[in-house]
Structures are given as C-alpha cells and as structure tokens.
Motif scaffolding. Structure first.
Motif, PDB file in Angstrom:
ATOM      1  N   UNK A  46       0.743  -1.195  -0.081  1.00  0.00           N
ATOM      2  CA  UNK A  46       0.131   0.042  -0.097  1.00  0.00           C
ATOM      3  C   UNK A  46       0.639   1.284   0.008  1.00  0.00           C
ATOM      4  N   UNK A  47       2.100   1.355   0.511  1.00  0.00           N
ATOM      5  CA  UNK A  47       3.075   2.839   0.501  1.00  0.00           C
ATOM      6  C   UNK A  47       3.061   3.060  -0.927  1.00  0.00           C
ATOM      7  N   UNK A  48       3.045   2.222  -1.913  1.00  0.00           N
ATOM      8  CA  UNK A  48       3.271   2.729  -3.369  1.00  0.00           C
ATOM      9  C   UNK A  48       2.272   3.753  -3.530  1.00  0.00           C
TER      10      UNK A  48
ATOM     11  N   UNK B 108      -0.352   2.357   4.393  1.00  0.00           N
ATOM     12  CA  UNK B 108       0.224   2.930   2.929  1.00  0.00           C
ATOM     13  C   UNK B 108       0.160   4.416   2.965  1.00  0.00           C
ATOM     14  N   UNK B 109      -0.434   5.158   3.763  1.00  0.00           N
ATOM     15  CA  UNK B 109      -0.099   6.644   4.000  1.00  0.00           C
ATOM     16  C   UNK B 109       0.874   6.936   4.909  1.00  0.00           C
ATOM     17  N   UNK B 110       0.778   6.074   5.944  1.00  0.00           N
ATOM     18  CA  UNK B 110       1.762   6.611   7.149  1.00  0.00           C
ATOM     19  C   UNK B 110       3.223   6.119   6.987  1.00  0.00           C
ATOM     20  N   UNK B 111       3.236   4.821   6.418  1.00  0.00           N
ATOM     21  CA  UNK B 111       4.963   4.270   6.581  1.00  0.00           C
ATOM     22  C   UNK B 111       5.723   5.137   5.787  1.00  0.00           C
ATOM     23  N   UNK B 112       5.707   5.260   4.586  1.00  0.00           N
ATOM     24  CA  UNK B 112       6.687   5.705   3.735  1.00  0.00           C
ATOM     25  C   UNK B 112       6.962   7.200   4.026  1.00  0.00           C
ATOM     26  N   UNK B 113       5.939   7.873   4.593  1.00  0.00           N
ATOM     27  CA  UNK B 113       6.101   9.301   4.543  1.00  0.00           C
ATOM     28  C   UNK B 113       6.946   9.691   6.101  1.00  0.00           C
ATOM     29  N   UNK B 114       6.420   9.061   6.990  1.00  0.00           N
ATOM     30  CA  UNK B 114       7.252   9.183   8.415  1.00  0.00           C
ATOM     31  C   UNK B 114       8.677   8.802   7.996  1.00  0.00           C
ATOM     32  N   UNK B 115       9.145   7.849   7.360  1.00  0.00           N
ATOM     33  CA  UNK B 115      10.470   7.546   7.209  1.00  0.00           C
ATOM     34  C   UNK B 115      11.231   8.322   6.230  1.00  0.00           C
ATOM     35  N   UNK B 116      10.445   9.030   5.281  1.00  0.00           N
ATOM     36  CA  UNK B 116      11.065   9.970   4.566  1.00  0.00           C
ATOM     37  C   UNK B 116      11.324  11.420   5.171  1.00  0.00           C
TER      38      UNK B 116
ATOM     39  N   UNK C  43      17.634  -3.047  -7.139  1.00  0.00           N
ATOM     40  CA  UNK C  43      18.254  -4.175  -7.004  1.00  0.00           C
ATOM     41  C   UNK C  43      18.407  -4.687  -5.549  1.00  0.00           C
ATOM     42  N   UNK C  44      18.549  -3.829  -4.658  1.00  0.00           N
ATOM     43  CA  UNK C  44      18.753  -3.958  -3.092  1.00  0.00           C
ATOM     44  C   UNK C  44      17.422  -4.459  -2.546  1.00  0.00           C
ATOM     45  N   UNK C  45      16.287  -3.804  -3.112  1.00  0.00           N
ATOM     46  CA  UNK C  45      14.925  -4.264  -2.642  1.00  0.00           C
ATOM     47  C   UNK C  45      14.712  -5.634  -3.014  1.00  0.00           C
TER      48      UNK C  45
ATOM     49  N   UNK D 194       7.996   7.948  -2.836  1.00  0.00           N
ATOM     50  CA  UNK D 194       7.628   7.021  -3.835  1.00  0.00           C
ATOM     51  C   UNK D 194       8.783   5.891  -3.729  1.00  0.00           C
ATOM     52  N   UNK D 195      10.101   6.413  -3.770  1.00  0.00           N
ATOM     53  CA  UNK D 195      11.100   5.225  -3.559  1.00  0.00           C
ATOM     54  C   UNK D 195      11.028   4.635  -2.290  1.00  0.00           C
ATOM     55  N   UNK D 196      10.967   5.481  -1.325  1.00  0.00           N
ATOM     56  CA  UNK D 196      10.921   4.745   0.168  1.00  0.00           C
ATOM     57  C   UNK D 196       9.575   3.773   0.088  1.00  0.00           C
ATOM     58  N   UNK D 197       8.698   4.121  -0.742  1.00  0.00           N
ATOM     59  CA  UNK D 197       7.555   3.022  -0.878  1.00  0.00           C
ATOM     60  C   UNK D 197       7.752   1.699  -1.710  1.00  0.00           C
ATOM     61  N   UNK D 198       8.867   2.021  -2.602  1.00  0.00           N
ATOM     62  CA  UNK D 198       9.416   0.821  -3.314  1.00  0.00           C
ATOM     63  C   UNK D 198      10.374  -0.094  -2.293  1.00  0.00           C
ATOM     64  N   UNK D 199      11.075   0.490  -1.549  1.00  0.00           N
ATOM     65  CA  UNK D 199      11.400  -0.267  -0.465  1.00  0.00           C
ATOM     66  C   UNK D 199      10.594  -0.859   0.355  1.00  0.00           C
TER      67      UNK D 199
END
Length: 459
Positions: free
Chosen positions: A61-63, A122-130, A243-245, A384-389
C-alpha cells in the motif's frame, strides 16, 4: 552549519510518533494468527496464507501513499490520514473479537479491520520514514545515526506491544483477544495526538522551514527542482534501490516467519515453562525488538569506529552480512530440532539464540537500507522510492505466508517445495538456511558494482 553534536528535536517527535504506531501494528500482529485459529477457527494453512496476504498488502500500500504524498498531499497530511485509518481498523478488530462467536458478523468486521489497517499504513509508513531525512542537509553525516535512533523507536514500540497486548489478549480465553486489539487502537490514537500537537513546532529543516508540506505549498524554486528530468546518476541510484529491494525479499520472507510458523513452533514444540510460569506464545515476538534496543547502539558505534579508520563496509556488504546472520539463526533452530523425538519439546534458549542472530542480521540490513534509500532517492521521488523499498517487504510477507504453509503437521501429507521434501521441522528450517545463504553469496558478488552505481563521489 548544522550542529554535529546533537540531533534536531523533530527526530524525537518522529521517534515517538513511530514508536506508538509500531506499538499498534505489532500489538495486532502478535495476536493475529492466534486469533484466527483460536477465535475464528481458521486452519493453519488458511491462517498462514491470509497472514501473508495481509502483511504483504500492508507493505504494498505505501506505493499509493508515497505517490499521493509526493504529488498531492505532502507527508504531514498523509501521516494524519494514515493514522486515522489504522486506528479505525484496530477498533474494527476489537468489535470482531467482541462478537467472535457470531461468524457472520465477526468475519466481515475482521476483514474490514485488516483493510483499514492496510490502507492507513500505506499513507503512514513511507512518509514518516522520509521525513527523518528531511530534517538534515543532504550531505549531513548524522543521517545514518538518525535512522538508527529512529529504528530504536520502531523497536521500542515493537517490544512493548506483544508484552502488553499479549498479556491482555493471549490469555487462553478467545473472548480476551478484543482487549489486545483495543489496546493497539489506543496506541495508534496516542501516536496521532503526539504528531498533530508538535508537528508545526519541531518538523522543520535546518533553515527553519516547515517540511512535509503539500507540493502546492512549496517554493517556486523547489518546485522547479522537482520538475527537472532525471540525470544519469539519479537513474543508476534508483536502479541500486531496486536491486537491493529485490535481495531484501529473501531476508524478510524468512524473518517474518516470526508471526506464523515460528509462532506455531513456539506454541507446540517449545518448553515454555520458566520457574513455574508458562510464557505466553505472543511474548516471544518481543525478543527481536529488545535485542534491537540493546545492540543497535553497539553496531552504530562499530560503523563509526570502522569509518574513522577507513574500514567501514559498503551498505550492500552490510546487507549481505544481514542475510548471513539470518541463515545462521535458522541453522541454530534446525540443529535444535534435528534429533528430537516426537512429543519432546526443546529448550527456550534455542529460540532466544535464533532471534538474537536474526536481530543482528536485521540491524545490518534494515536501518542501513532506510538511510541508503533516503541518500540515493531524488528529492522529488523520495516518498515514492521509500515505498518501493517497502514493496520488497510486501513481496516478502506474501512469500512468507506461502512458505509458512509448508510447516509440517502430523497426519498431513508431506509437503514439497520446488522438489525439496519437507519431512519434518528440521527440513522446514533448513529451507530458509539455503535461501538466505544463496542470496547472501549473490549479493556479496554484486557489491562492488552496486557501490560504483551509487556514485558516492556525487553529493
């Protein structure tokens, strides 16, 4: 110039926000498989599959959330919306636990709760890490340490959750699961209150400007930067993230057995008696976060020590070490069960040792990966790229559910994975040994090329 001896107060606000959100999520996770089996009467195979699908969607969902934040809402609004949705989901699970004996009501409530949690994460996780990285200048050397501190917040919440929610919900009485879910919901509300109360005061960049705003509210200069095409260096860095993902899929699919097959193992095959007290199965999920809290500062100091001497390994090398530690952990637990007779339970120390090795692997891989994504991702695609991770974690959790379905049960047909016969628990655990070691070897062979593509010489 940034003060190199301390961290901005915004880091500790994000620490506290994420700590309570992780308390909510891991309080739920500690009870989820047990609730499905004990209260909803699902079988293990269906429980494993559903667990994998749910946790996979949580990280897929973070995508959507990352894209919406980068293009429309910004980090701040996305975090608040995500937190509200997750709190609603936890309260749906509370109601499912309240009416668990009425399947026609409980099961729709249960699925609805999972759906709200998936959307909210999906809304919370990538944004707080960024936002952690946005508190610092792009070339600030404190970023790796900042993500380690932030990661300790994640694990402080993860440590408390199984103990508190498990003590309230995992009592042996199916009617009590609801109290664990209710507590998880309250934890999410605390996270929201902390974030909303202090975000405008502390979430600022080194120049004192608010971070995490919607794109329509940023300056024309910053908007012009966001609209420029990707450079060749940025493209290669994005490829490295991809690649690392891919490699971390193999790590998390084995690591996330904690919520399913390792929970089954702890419940059925582990001697949980300690000084006359039977340790609740859910409590073992607190081992990993407490080890993180103890050893994260140790590894952070080790990286600093090696860096000063010019001997710090590259980020891809550290991540390969993480896979090796994971494989060693499964070797330990496989050896514990190799020669035991049916019905004999193994010592609790075997599982403790395995979780310690898995934690060391996690510390070599997860905070390093979060920091690396923040460093390599172009600012206009940061969320978006944090979400890819996190999408790698989605694939891994889905795969974890599939693999957990091969956990052997007496009286059932012998399962086979790609021709590999799983005759017992030993063969099941050795499956993860082979997977982790093969991925580690391949990543180690690729590290020099990946390091070159990261272009560390370009700030």
């Amino acid at each position: 110039m940034a003060n190199q001896s301390s961290h901005p107060k915004g880091l500790y606000l994000l620490f506290a926000t994420e700590m309570w959100e992780r308390f909510s999520y891991y309080g739920n996770r500690a009870l989820l498989a047990l609730f499905m089996i004990s209260a909803l009467s699902f079988d293990k195979h269906f429980t494993s599959a559903l667990y994998g699908q749910y946790t996979g969607l949580v990280y897929l969902a973070p995508l959507v959330g990352g894209y919406v934040a980068d293009r429309f809402w910004g980090n701040r609004r996305s975090i608040v919306v995500g937190g509200i949705l997750m709190a609603i989901g936890q309260f749906f699970l509370f109601f499912a636990g309240t009416w668990f004996q009425e399947a026609k009501l409980a099961i729709p409530l249960f699925y609805s709760g999972l759906g709200f949690i998936i959307a909210g994460n999906g809304f919370f996780k990538p944004n707080i890490s960024t936002m952690v990285g946005q508190l610092y200048e792009p070339n600030d050397s404190r970023k790796d340490t900042a993500y380690t501190i932030f990661y300790m917040g994640i694990n402080l919440g993860s440590f408390m959750a199984p103990l508190i929610c498990g003590a309230l919900g995992d009592t042996g009485n199916p009617a009590d699961f609801r109290w664990g879910f209710l507590t998880a919901g309250v934890g999410m509300l605390i996270s929201l209150v902390i974030f909303i109360a202090f975000r405008d005061k502390y979430l600022v960049d080194p120049a004192g400007q608010l971070i995490g705003l919607a794109p329509s509210k940023i300056s024309a200069e910053e908007r012009a930067k966001r609209d420029t095409p990707l450079t060749p260096v940025e493209i290669e860095r994005i490829i490295v993230i991809g690649v690392l993902s891919f490699f971390v899929i193999f790590f998390w699919s084995a690591f996330e057995q904690a919520g399913v097959s390792l929970t089954f193992f702890a419940a059925e095959s582990l001697d949980r008696e300690v000084l006359g007290f039977t340790v609740p199965t859910s409590w073992f999920q607190s081992l990993n976060p407490v080890f993180v809290l103890i050893f994260a500062p140790v590894l952070a100091s080790l990286w600093t020590f090696l860096s000063k001497r010019g001997a710090e390994p590259s980020s891809p090398t550290k991540m390969a070490w993480g896979l090796l530690f994971l494989g060693f952990g499964y070797i330990v637990i496989a050896m514990a069960v190799k020669h035991i007779e049916p019905g004999v339970k193994v010592s609790i120390m075997w599982l403790v040792t395995m979780y310690w090795l898995h934690t060391m692997g996690e510390l070599c891989l997860s905070p390093i990966g979060l920091s690396l994504v923040n460093k390599l991702a172009p600012a206009r695609f940061a969320s978006l790229l944090m979400a890819v991770w996190f999408t790698a974690s989605a694939a891994a959790n889905w795969f974890a559910g599939i693999l957990a379905g091969f956990y052997p049960e007496s009286g059932q047909a012998v399962p086979s994975f790609m021709g590999y016969q799983i005759n017992g628990i030993y063969e099941f655990f050795m499956l993860f040994v082979g997977m982790a070691m093969a991925a580690a070897a391949l990543l180690l062979l690729s590290t020099k090329k990946l390091q070159k593509m990261m272009h560390p010489e370009v700030v």
